[in-house]
Design an enzyme around this catalytic site. Structure first.
Site, PDB file in Angstrom:
ATOM      1  N   ASP A   1      -0.860   8.597   1.733  1.00 56.53           N
ATOM      2  CA  ASP A   1      -0.458   8.204   0.392  1.00 56.53           C
ATOM      3  C   ASP A   1      -0.722   9.345  -0.594  1.00 56.53           C
ATOM      4  O   ASP A   1      -1.229  10.397  -0.195  1.00 56.53           O
ATOM      5  CB  ASP A   1      -1.263   6.946   0.010  1.00 56.53           C
ATOM      6  CG  ASP A   1      -0.413   5.921  -0.717  1.00 56.53           C
ATOM      7  OD1 ASP A   1       0.549   6.316  -1.386  1.00 56.53           O
ATOM      8  OD2 ASP A   1      -0.745   4.723  -0.637  1.00 56.53           O
TER       9      ASP A   1
ATOM     10  N   TRP B   1       6.456   8.331  -2.409  1.00 56.76           N
ATOM     11  CA  TRP B   1       7.388   7.473  -3.161  1.00 56.76           C
ATOM     12  C   TRP B   1       8.628   8.207  -3.686  1.00 56.76           C
ATOM     13  O   TRP B   1       9.170   7.861  -4.744  1.00 56.76           O
ATOM     14  CB  TRP B   1       6.675   6.773  -4.327  1.00 56.76           C
ATOM     15  CG  TRP B   1       5.230   6.541  -4.111  1.00 56.76           C
ATOM     16  CD1 TRP B   1       4.688   5.603  -3.285  1.00 56.76           C
ATOM     17  CD2 TRP B   1       4.125   7.266  -4.685  1.00 56.76           C
ATOM     18  NE1 TRP B   1       3.317   5.717  -3.288  1.00 56.76           N
ATOM     19  CE2 TRP B   1       2.947   6.714  -4.145  1.00 56.76           C
ATOM     20  CE3 TRP B   1       4.044   8.322  -5.591  1.00 56.76           C
ATOM     21  CZ2 TRP B   1       1.682   7.195  -4.480  1.00 56.76           C
ATOM     22  CZ3 TRP B   1       2.793   8.799  -5.927  1.00 56.76           C
ATOM     23  CH2 TRP B   1       1.635   8.234  -5.375  1.00 56.76           C
ATOM     24  N   GLY B   2       9.061   9.244  -2.974  1.00 61.41           N
ATOM     25  CA  GLY B   2      10.230  10.004  -3.432  1.00 61.41           C
ATOM     26  C   GLY B   2       9.919  10.980  -4.549  1.00 61.41           C
ATOM     27  O   GLY B   2      10.809  11.683  -5.030  1.00 61.41           O
ATOM     28  N   GLU B   3       8.655  11.064  -4.953  1.00 66.36           N
ATOM     29  CA  GLU B   3       8.280  11.967  -6.048  1.00 66.36           C
ATOM     30  C   GLU B   3       8.140  13.405  -5.519  1.00 66.36           C
ATOM     31  O   GLU B   3       8.086  13.643  -4.312  1.00 66.36           O
ATOM     32  CB  GLU B   3       6.939  11.531  -6.653  1.00 66.36           C
ATOM     33  CG  GLU B   3       6.962  10.148  -7.281  1.00 66.36           C
ATOM     34  CD  GLU B   3       7.803  10.070  -8.552  1.00 66.36           C
ATOM     35  OE1 GLU B   3       8.150  11.120  -9.121  1.00 66.36           O
ATOM     36  OE2 GLU B   3       8.124   8.940  -8.975  1.00 66.36           O
TER      37      GLU B   3
ATOM     38  N   ASP C   1       7.096   1.333  -4.310  1.00 63.20           N
ATOM     39  CA  ASP C   1       6.868   0.213  -3.386  1.00 63.20           C
ATOM     40  C   ASP C   1       7.928  -0.867  -3.584  1.00 63.20           C
ATOM     41  O   ASP C   1       8.279  -1.211  -4.711  1.00 63.20           O
ATOM     42  CB  ASP C   1       5.505  -0.434  -3.662  1.00 63.20           C
ATOM     43  CG  ASP C   1       4.371   0.495  -3.296  1.00 63.20           C
ATOM     44  OD1 ASP C   1       4.628   1.680  -3.010  1.00 63.20           O
ATOM     45  OD2 ASP C   1       3.218   0.026  -3.305  1.00 63.20           O
TER      46      ASP C   1
HETATM   47  C1  GAL Z   1       0.971   2.583  -2.262  1.00 62.49           C
HETATM   48  C2  GAL Z   1       1.871   2.616  -1.052  1.00 62.49           C
HETATM   49  C3  GAL Z   1       1.854   1.252  -0.423  1.00 62.49           C
HETATM   50  C4  GAL Z   1       0.433   0.910  -0.019  1.00 62.49           C
HETATM   51  C5  GAL Z   1      -0.514   1.037  -1.208  1.00 62.49           C
HETATM   52  C6  GAL Z   1      -1.958   0.923  -0.794  1.00 62.49           C
HETATM   53  O1  GAL Z   1       0.990   3.835  -2.859  1.00 62.49           O
HETATM   54  O2  GAL Z   1       3.166   2.976  -1.447  1.00 62.49           O
HETATM   55  O3  GAL Z   1       2.723   1.222   0.671  1.00 62.49           O
HETATM   56  O4  GAL Z   1       0.027   1.779   1.013  1.00 62.49           O
HETATM   57  O5  GAL Z   1      -0.346   2.271  -1.856  1.00 62.49           O
HETATM   58  O6  GAL Z   1      -2.829   0.982  -1.877  1.00 62.49           O
END
Ligand code: GAL
Length: 609
Positions: free
Chosen positions: A191, A256-258, A277
């Site tokens: 992440d 996230w595509g960023e 998400d």
């Molecule tokens: C987001 C991610 C999600 C999940 C979440 C956990 O950034 O896109 O899929 O992993 O964090 O905190």
């Protein structure tokens, strides 16, 4: 160990990534003779499995995960391909003074092994014993997303500021060794909140509980982000994952595509998120689908666009919304997206298990050729065509994005079928054959409805394959991007039959039905695999006065070069590439211009047998 790696500069052509001193560097516009995607044996088809996040967020524990894993097996989903069980955020209790990670053993009791870190070996052993694979989660920054966005969760890391830094920043080697070599995980999702959401102004930092991180990602703002720094962090983790997990280790990039991650993801990992998400609404799901749908040239075996885990079982996609749930899965399958389930499998409604367990849908998602579908738009009606392996095999999704009934259609021209020829038609969701069809198939779709078809037809010209019919054989190795051009494009600068700015590929007033549009100062690698004799295309320069040189290489040998100016009539290229493993297409703009390089097209580009 991965072989020598080619670096593709995401922004400036001259850039080198200092975090990767071991990598050999190839000038971006020189032929490489390689297909330079993330070198990996993993994820040769899009990963399938289950992740607890959409069902439980941080309220997860070992009993739930083990029961879900067991359910994958007993429901038959595992045998159908859903084999990854990926733990998400929430498992890490703290980082010890020597840098090792300690598992939250109240959440994962089997990790209590007497050592101060605990071990996931009993857990991964359990999964492996069921014939499943195991995934874990970390972050490229010092902290994870839940520490920022689930601040009230009881399952956040504990201890001092330093102890709560459970993200892998500065610990790439150590964490990948722990996860892959020591704990035997097969997959890591990485992440990026740690480099996005801990600015001095963010609540975790202003509260005094977290160390500030100068943001490398400012969401939605490329100029304020630092794409190269983000890419370098993923590169370091990817190298370490390979070192300790071998080239079967799966690396999932979650930015996230960023930070332009959709255009460098294919060099740095096996899958990369392209959007925020997924929320459990039709609108959000469509947005995530749209974030991948023009990205077919970036995906293929071992490297996939990831519009996020499935929202099936929740909100607009629960048992009361089977039309929407089916359309959601149809879109993911036609887009060759990962199929990661996110609902509670312990008492799952049979109708949902049946839906995600449809083997004909799965066969489309997992088709070995790895071609992502190519879209055609007509208001709320959308048609997506995916070339499957086997002569004349196609999958088609007809989609109604809107709330009113529409008629959607697919034509033989879109399918590359011979006019007047007949094709067999299999309705995947009805699990039934339809009458054979000729020239067009239409369907009237209810609100949010879809049809998923598998067709077997007669190619219009069996000796010629347009590159857009085999996007998995295409790698955008250099895309001509500069900071200015990064802003002038959609998510993917290289597009099928479309210029980077979304306009059609035109020459002499006529739009090409096929081809690749991108910027000059670019290089495309084609995995020809010795299967073809000739490369044909009509090179064009779009909306610029600068001449562009178009070069075709066969296994690094220059076989054709032409100079094209926007004013001259289009001249077709027909180059001898007989037996070449790798064909490369290079377009170089004449020097002297300022600002962005011209947009160009390889109109109707095709390989001929
Ligand atoms: C987001 C991610 C999600 C999940 C979440 C956990 O950034 O896109 O899929 O992993 O964090 O905190």
């Amino acid at each position: 160990m991965p072989r020598t790696r080619h670096i593709r500069a995401a922004i400036a052509l001259s850039v080198t990534i200092t975090a990767q001193p071991a990598m050999a560097q190839v000038a971006p516009l020189e032929p490489s003779g390689r297909f330079s995607v993330y070198p990996s044996r993993a994820a040769q088809t899009p990963p399938m499995g289950w992740n607890p996040w959409n069902a439980f967020r941080t309220d997860v524990d070992e009993a739930k995960v083990r029961a879900s894993a067991q359910a994958l097996v007993t429901t038959g989903l595992a045998a159908k391909g859903y084999t990854y069980v990926n733990i998400d955020d929430g498992w890490a209790l703290k980082r010890l003074p020597d840098g090792r990670l300690r598992i939250r053993d109240s959440m994962f009791p089997s990790s209590k092994t007497g050592s101060d870190t605990g071990s996931f070996l009993p857990f991964t052993g359990f999964l492996h014993g069921l014939g499943l694979k195991a995934g874990l989660y970390t972050d490229i920054g010092r902290n994870t997303c839940a520490q920022r966005w689930d601040a009230d969760s009881p399952n956040l890391p504990e201890g001092t500021i330093a102890e709560r830094q459970v993200g892998s920043f500065g610990h790439a080697e150590q964490d990948m060794r722990t996860m892959f070599a020591d704990w035997k995980f097969d997959y890591v999702k990485i992440d990026a909140c740690g480099v996005a959401d801990y600015t001095p102004a963010d609540p975790p930092v202003t509260s005094g509980n977290y160390q500030a991180f100068a943001p490398m990602i400012v969401r939605g703002d490329i100029p304020k982000s630092d794409p190269r720094a983000v890419e370098a962090l993923y590169a370091t983790l990817g190298e370490a994952a390979h070192r300790f997990g071998g080239d079967a280790a799966t690396l999932s990039i979650c930015a996230w595509g960023e930070a332009l991650s959709p255009i460098w993801g294919h060099v740095r990992g096996n899958l990369w998120r392209t959007s925020p998400d997924v929320e459990f609404t039709w609108k959000s799901m469509l947005g995530n689908f749209d974030s991948v749908v023009d990205g077919a040239l970036y995906a293929g075996p071992g490297h996939w666009n990831d519009p996020d885990m499935l929202a099936v079982g929740h909100g607009d996609f629960d048992v009361h919304h089977l039309t929407e749930a089916r359309s959601h899965v149809t879109m993911w399958a036609i887009a060759a997206a990962p199929l990661l389930l996110g609902f509670d499998l312990r008492n799952a409604p049979p109708v949902l298990l049946d839906l995600v367990g449809n083997t004909e849908m799965i066969a489309i998602d997992q088709d070995a050729a790895g071609n992502q579908g190519v879209p055609y738009r007509d208001g709320d009606a959308m048609t997506v065509v995916r070339t499957l392996s086997g002569t004349g095999q196609r999958a088609v999704a007809l989609l109604n994005r809107g709330a009113q009934p529409v008629t959607a259609r697919v034509t033989w021209a879109q399918l590359g079928f011979a006019p007047g020829s007949s094709a067999t038609v299999r309705d995947v969701w009805a699990r039934a054959d339809r009458e054979p069809a000729t020239d067009t198939i239409t369907a009237t779709l209810p609100a949010h409805g879809s049809v998923l078809l598998r067709l077997a037809g007669t190619p219009a010209d069996p000796s010629t394959t347009f590159l857009d019919e085999m996007p998995a054989r295409v790698n955008i190795a250099a895309d001509g991007l500069t900071p200015e051009t990064a802003l002038a494009m959609g998510k993917f600068p290289a597009r099928i039959a479309t210029a980077p700015d979304g306009t059609p590929l035109v020459a002499a007033g006529k739009a090409f039905a096929h081809g690749i549009g991108l910027f000059a100062n670019s290089r495309i690698e084609l995995r020809a695999g010795g299967d073809f004799r000739r490369f044909v295309a009509i090179p064009v320069v779009l909306g610029s006065k600068r001449p562009v040189r178009f070069r075709v290489y066969a296994d690094r040998k220059l076989v054709r070069e032409v100079s094209v100016t926007p004013t001259q009539p289009p001249q077709p290229i027909d180059a001898n590439v007989a037996g070449a493993k790798i064909v490369e297409l290079v377009a170089v703009a004449a020097s002297g211009g300022t600002g962005r390089p011209p947009m160009i097209g390889w109109g109707n580009a095709a390989l001929r047998r």
